[in-house]
Motif scaffolding. Structure first.
Motif, PDB file in Angstrom:
ATOM      1  N   UNK A  95      42.535 -40.339 -58.190  1.00 56.63           N
ATOM      2  CA  UNK A  95      41.511 -41.092 -58.900  1.00 56.63           C
ATOM      3  C   UNK A  95      41.987 -42.512 -59.198  1.00 56.63           C
ATOM      4  N   UNK A  96      41.105 -43.479 -59.048  1.00 51.88           N
ATOM      5  CA  UNK A  96      41.448 -44.861 -59.358  1.00 51.88           C
ATOM      6  C   UNK A  96      40.689 -45.380 -60.576  1.00 51.88           C
ATOM      7  N   UNK A  97      39.712 -44.620 -61.073  1.00 51.17           N
ATOM      8  CA  UNK A  97      38.882 -45.067 -62.184  1.00 51.17           C
ATOM      9  C   UNK A  97      39.543 -44.754 -63.506  1.00 51.17           C
ATOM     10  N   UNK A  98      39.553 -45.711 -64.400  1.00 46.97           N
ATOM     11  CA  UNK A  98      40.117 -45.531 -65.729  1.00 46.97           C
ATOM     12  C   UNK A  98      39.042 -44.918 -66.625  1.00 46.97           C
ATOM     13  N   UNK A  99      39.302 -43.714 -67.132  1.00 51.68           N
ATOM     14  CA  UNK A  99      38.302 -43.001 -67.919  1.00 51.68           C
ATOM     15  C   UNK A  99      38.438 -43.308 -69.397  1.00 51.68           C
ATOM     16  N   UNK A 100      39.560 -42.990 -70.000  1.00 50.84           N
ATOM     17  CA  UNK A 100      39.835 -43.321 -71.401  1.00 50.84           C
ATOM     18  C   UNK A 100      41.336 -43.407 -71.594  1.00 50.84           C
ATOM     19  N   UNK A 101      41.755 -43.990 -72.701  1.00 46.62           N
ATOM     20  CA  UNK A 101      43.165 -44.275 -72.911  1.00 46.62           C
ATOM     21  C   UNK A 101      44.022 -43.002 -72.928  1.00 46.62           C
ATOM     22  N   UNK A 102      43.556 -41.963 -73.655  1.00 42.51           N
ATOM     23  CA  UNK A 102      44.354 -40.752 -73.786  1.00 42.51           C
ATOM     24  C   UNK A 102      44.531 -40.087 -72.431  1.00 42.51           C
ATOM     25  N   UNK A 103      43.437 -39.912 -71.707  1.00 43.87           N
ATOM     26  CA  UNK A 103      43.522 -39.281 -70.395  1.00 43.87           C
ATOM     27  C   UNK A 103      44.302 -40.155 -69.426  1.00 43.87           C
ATOM     28  N   UNK A 104      44.095 -41.465 -69.474  1.00 51.09           N
ATOM     29  CA  UNK A 104      44.690 -42.361 -68.495  1.00 51.09           C
ATOM     30  C   UNK A 104      46.218 -42.376 -68.602  1.00 51.09           C
ATOM     31  N   UNK A 105      46.765 -42.337 -69.837  1.00 51.84           N
ATOM     32  CA  UNK A 105      48.217 -42.361 -69.990  1.00 51.84           C
ATOM     33  C   UNK A 105      48.848 -41.129 -69.345  1.00 51.84           C
ATOM     34  N   UNK A 106      48.250 -39.967 -69.582  1.00 53.27           N
ATOM     35  CA  UNK A 106      48.774 -38.741 -68.996  1.00 53.27           C
ATOM     36  C   UNK A 106      48.572 -38.750 -67.480  1.00 53.27           C
ATOM     37  N   UNK A 107      47.425 -39.237 -67.034  1.00 53.93           N
ATOM     38  CA  UNK A 107      47.151 -39.293 -65.603  1.00 53.93           C
ATOM     39  C   UNK A 107      48.112 -40.250 -64.895  1.00 53.93           C
ATOM     40  N   UNK A 108      48.410 -41.385 -65.529  1.00 61.01           N
ATOM     41  CA  UNK A 108      49.313 -42.363 -64.915  1.00 61.01           C
ATOM     42  C   UNK A 108      50.702 -41.766 -64.706  1.00 61.01           C
TER      43      UNK A 108
END
Length: 288
Positions: free
Chosen positions: A33-46
């Motif tokens: 995924x390349x779309x940034x959803x929200x800060x909490x999810x994005x940090x874990x996803x990164x």
């Protein structure tokens, strides 16, 4: 998006396990995924994305696997609106070459005692339950017999629910009706444990030799194990004795267990009957 030759696996654990366990030639394309959803999810996803790229770049076996960054909507379409954790892997449909035969039975007799227990879920119809059962098998380090027919298919949702355990545990396919497989196993010296309910007295699991292979048969939550299959068992294990079926202070009775719960209880009972207490399963100590 899916055919008999191609499957789209989704979920971080399922995808990572597939990359680690499947042959390189079966791995086609990794979509992240390349779309940034929200800060909490994005940090874990990164963090997970960094690990995924590290694996691809440092494992020579995976350097031929293509990878692309796509939108969350595209991933959702690939996995038919299921939770994908930001990762989808296109790969060849999963197949297992091992099939229960007389030769396989002879081979199992040479295994170490702790590798001679297999779970045989002949009544499971839900891929979610299959995935959860696979996680239980991995925890107890036992194998699974999986019918080619008369049971649920190993779908992408089953791999997702198993957190990749379906890639890692030993799975052996069975052909034909379950009765044929049970007859073959019994003829070749396997102990066959039938999980049942409704016995009139508190059961005990008779001691078993740890040298004899053992198969634990699970039926469906509603109907249990069919009578023609149950007659082939060498042991019966009741998971709900009469005195525990009544729920205290409630006018309710428990007549069956979730199939994954039944699997875990059955494995512990069989391990104890084979002389192997389930050490490490729990730890209780006073904190006062």
């Amino acid at each position: 998006m899916e055919s008999d030759a191609t499957v789209f696996l989704y979920g971080y654990s399922a995808v990572l396990s597939a990359l680690a366990c499947r042959p390189q030639k079966s791995l086609m394309h990794l979509f992240c995924m390349k779309t940034r959803v929200n800060e909490i999810f994005y940090k874990d996803f990164k963090r997970r994305l960094g690990l995924m790229h590290f694996v691809l770049q440092n494992d020579e076996r995976l350097r031929g696997v293509r990878s692309s960054h796509v939108s969350c909507g595209q991933l959702t379409q690939m996995c038919q609106s299921c939770e994908h954790d930001g990762f989808v892997l296109q790969c060849a449909a999963w197949r297992d070459n091992d099939v229960v035969t007389k030769e396989w039975c002879d081979l199992v007799h040479t295994f170490p005692p702790n590798k001679k227990i297999f779970l045989y879920p002949i009544g499971v119809r839900n891929p979610v339950n299959l995935g959860k059962i696979a996680k239980t098998c991995e925890f107890f380090d036992i194998g699974m017999l999986l019918p080619l027919k008369h049971s649920v298919r190993t779908t992408a949702s089953a791999f997702y629910e198993s957190d990749g355990a379906l890639e890692r545990i030993s799975i052996v396919k069975t052909s034909g009706p379950p009765r044929n497989t049970l007859e073959l196993l019994r003829e070749n010296g396997f102990n066959i444990v039938m999980t049942v309910s409704g016995l009139n007295e508190r059961p005990h699991c008779s001691p078993m030799s740890p040298e004899s292979p053992c198969v634990i048969v699970l039926g469906s939550e509603r109907n249990g194990i069919e009578k023609e299959n149950r007659s082939l068992g060498t042991h019966e294990l009741a998971l709900l004795p009469p005195d525990v079926r009544q729920i205290p202070k409630q006018n309710l009775r428990v007549d069956s267990l979730n199939v994954n719960t039944a699997a875990a209880l059955s494995i512990v009972a069989v391990q104890n009957a084979r002389g192997k207490a389930s050490h490490g399963l729990y730890c209780l100590k006073s904190v006062l």
